[in-house]
Design a protein around this motif. Structure first.
Motif, PDB file in Angstrom:
ATOM      1  N   GLU A  45      -8.268  -0.397  -1.074  1.00  0.00           N
ATOM      2  CA  GLU A  45      -8.681  -0.560  -2.224  1.00  0.00           C
ATOM      3  C   GLU A  45     -10.195  -0.727  -2.102  1.00  0.00           C
ATOM      4  OE1 GLU A  45      -6.169  -2.191  -1.319  1.00  0.00           O
ATOM      5  OE2 GLU A  45      -4.620  -1.383  -3.071  1.00  0.00           O
ATOM      6  N   SER A  93       0.644  -1.218   0.076  1.00  0.00           N
ATOM      7  CA  SER A  93      -0.062  -0.082  -0.084  1.00  0.00           C
ATOM      8  C   SER A  93       0.985   1.199  -0.083  1.00  0.00           C
ATOM      9  CB  SER A  93      -1.033   0.078   1.185  1.00  0.00           C
ATOM     10  OG  SER A  93      -1.717  -1.142   1.394  1.00  0.00           O
ATOM     11  N   TYR A 123      -5.893   7.344  -4.214  1.00  0.00           N
ATOM     12  CA  TYR A 123      -5.283   6.155  -3.549  1.00  0.00           C
ATOM     13  C   TYR A 123      -5.093   6.721  -2.140  1.00  0.00           C
ATOM     14  CZ  TYR A 123      -3.416   1.708  -1.940  1.00  0.00           C
ATOM     15  OH  TYR A 123      -3.313   0.561  -1.214  1.00  0.00           O
ATOM     16  N   LEU A 132     -11.986   2.246  -3.540  1.00  0.00           N
ATOM     17  CA  LEU A 132     -11.761   2.790  -4.922  1.00  0.00           C
ATOM     18  C   LEU A 132     -12.967   2.555  -5.849  1.00  0.00           C
ATOM     19  CD1 LEU A 132      -7.888   1.994  -5.376  1.00  0.00           C
ATOM     20  CD2 LEU A 132      -9.042   4.067  -4.911  1.00  0.00           C
TER      21      LEU A 132
END
Ligand code: HEM
Length: 457
Positions: free
Chosen positions: A364, A286, A301, A367
């Motif tokens: 994630e 990450s 992100y 996202l």
């Protein structure tokens, strides 16, 4: 007093109150999860501190709570514990019309767009913090982040001039809250109303008085400032603000709101930042992805990292609303006046049906198209009481994370991830996120504005 026949409480553990208290104190996650499995998503508990309260673990039911009438579901009453510090006229403690009045007066200062004005202040505060970090020696990020976020909120509230007055104010604010921001401090203070004759109570009163002296003094000076109507800090805006009846805030109200912002606005954000680094530094994939994105000038992100941090380690594990006036119907139950309802932020964030493998740190999740909704991701509470500083806090987190990654290469100081422990009303990393900076940081300046280059080195 006999209960009205209509009352129907949700099920809950039959353990004596002292035993439930031990469950909450020593292993709240296990205790709460065990009860949730056994009794469902709306559970009645009783402890030595509150004989009967209802915890809610289902986003749909939380929605009913956050949308309920603020006259009948009172957050201010549930926040009474904070009274000795923030004061009785704080937006956190008021309910109904009075709450709405204070909230409306405060809101313009924290509007999403206004946050951009604070970007440089935040970046400079991050630079000052980074420049103080030792090289090659372990240190705790949390205390450094507390200084940083107090620096930022003090400047946002009082204006950007640095100087001994603001330094003195910051010192006095920490001196007031440090002794009460431990596991039991807030509780003891609340039980005593902050007025007890004990030495600790008197010391607290003295320290609170020291903060108030400076704040009242600043209010008088600011009111007389020739550029008052051109200034953009929160204090100046509040001095000029008028409510629907054309009334200005009184000095007492101003004092309570300013202290509220200073206290609510820095400890929480500092803790969230400490957790963000604790999680990022232990998840190199990450971290790599984030640093690469920042180098390319993106921020999608980064925003997901911030959301996932606040999901996996919510700084405030739950919020409260006290039922008043009439019994409140919730999920087929009928709760009598006086019952406190607690939407459990932490337990909802652990739901495997909403967050597969909830223990995993996985930015994630935030996202995709099907990112969690308002009642499933709720680190800032909700409804008419949702955190006033939510945009400020997430914006600040982004600026600080970006600057730290651009200038430094941090490593965790130990091999074991830090556990969370209760400190006052917040949930903090046990050792304050201990890290090491092996090399001196890159100099602050233009080049480090956007990237995450140093973190990748
Ligand atoms: C990551 C950082 C933060 C977290 C996790 C957080 C969390 C919360 C939560 C859970 C509540 C209660 C909401 C409810 O009862 O539904 C709250 C209220 C509040 N927060 Fe924050 N907060 C943060 C940062 C800030 C900042 C930076 C400020 C000020 C600049 C701030 C000011 C307030 C105020 C004034 C309230 C009371 C709102 C009301 O009762 O109407 N918070 N916050």
């Amino acid at each position: 007093m006999p209960e009205p026949a209509s009352v129907r409480m949700p099920p809950g553990p039959r353990l004596p109150r002292w035993a439930q208290t031990l469950g909450f104190v020593f292993d709240p996650v296990r205790f709460i999860e065990a009860c949730r499995r056994r009794y469902g998503d709306v559970v009645t508990f009783g402890t030595l501190f509150d004989s009967r309260f209802v915890m809610v673990f289902d986003p749909e039911v939380v929605k009913q709570v956050f949308r309920g009438s603020p006259e009948r579901l009172r957050a201010g009453e549930a926040n009474a514990l904070l009274g000795p510090v923030v004061g009785e006229r704080s937006v956190l403690l008021l309910d109904g019309r009075e709450h709405l009045r204070q909230r409306r007066l405060l809101l313009p200062s924290f509007h999403g767009e206004r946050m951009r004005a604070y970007e440089a202040v935040m970046r400079e505060a991050a630079d000052r913090a980074i420049d103080r970090w030792p090289v090659g020696e372990p240190f705790a990020l949390l205390s450094s982040m507390q200084q940083l976020t107090l620096d930022v909120i003090a400047r946002a509230v009082f204006g950007v001039e640095e100087g001994p007055r603001q330094d003195e104010l910051k010192r006095r604010v920490r001196a007031m809250i440090d002794p009460v921001a431990n596991r039991w401090g807030v509780l003891l203070l609340a039980l005593s109303g902050g007025r007890i004759g004990s030495a600790a109570g008197e010391r607290f009163q003295e320290r609170r008085g020291a903060v108030d002296d400076l704040i009242y003094d600043e209010i008088v000076r600011r009111r007389a400032a020739p550029d008052l109507d051109r200034r953009e800090d929160v204090l100046s805006m509040l001095l000029l603000a008028r409510d629907e009846d054309g009334e200005a805030m009184t000095d007492g109200e101003l004092r309570d709101e300013l202290v509220t912002l200073l206290v609510a606005g820095h400890e929480t954000t500092a803790t969230a930042l400490a957790w963000a680094f604790e999680l990022l530094l232990r998840h190199p994939d990450s971290l790599r992805r984030l640093a690469a994105e920042l180098d390319d000038g993106g921020d999608e992100y980064l925003s997901a990292v911030i959301k996932e941090t606040l999901r996996a380690r919510p700084v405030i594990p739950g919020v409260g609303r006290v039922v008043r006036e009439e019994p409140f119907e919730l999920a087929g139950y009928v709760l009598p006046p006086g019952t406190e309802i607690n939407p459990s932020i932490a337990a909802i964030h652990r739901r495997a049906d909403r967050y597969p493998q909830p223990q995993a740190f996985r930015p994630e999740r935030f996202l995709g198209e099907d990112a969690p909704d308002t009642y499933t991701w709720l680190p800032f509470g909700g409804g008419t009481r949702r955190c006033l500083g939510a945009s400020f806090a997430t914006f600040e987190m982004g600026v600080v994370i970006r600057q730290v990654l651009a200038r430094t290469r941090l490593r965790p100081a130990g091999s074991r991830p830090e556990k969370g422990v209760r400190k006052g009303i917040t949930f903090v990393p046990q050792h304050g996120t201990r890290v090491v900076q092996p090399d001196p940081p890159a100099p602050a300046g233009e080049k480090t504005r956007a990237g995450g280059a140093a973190a990748l080195a």
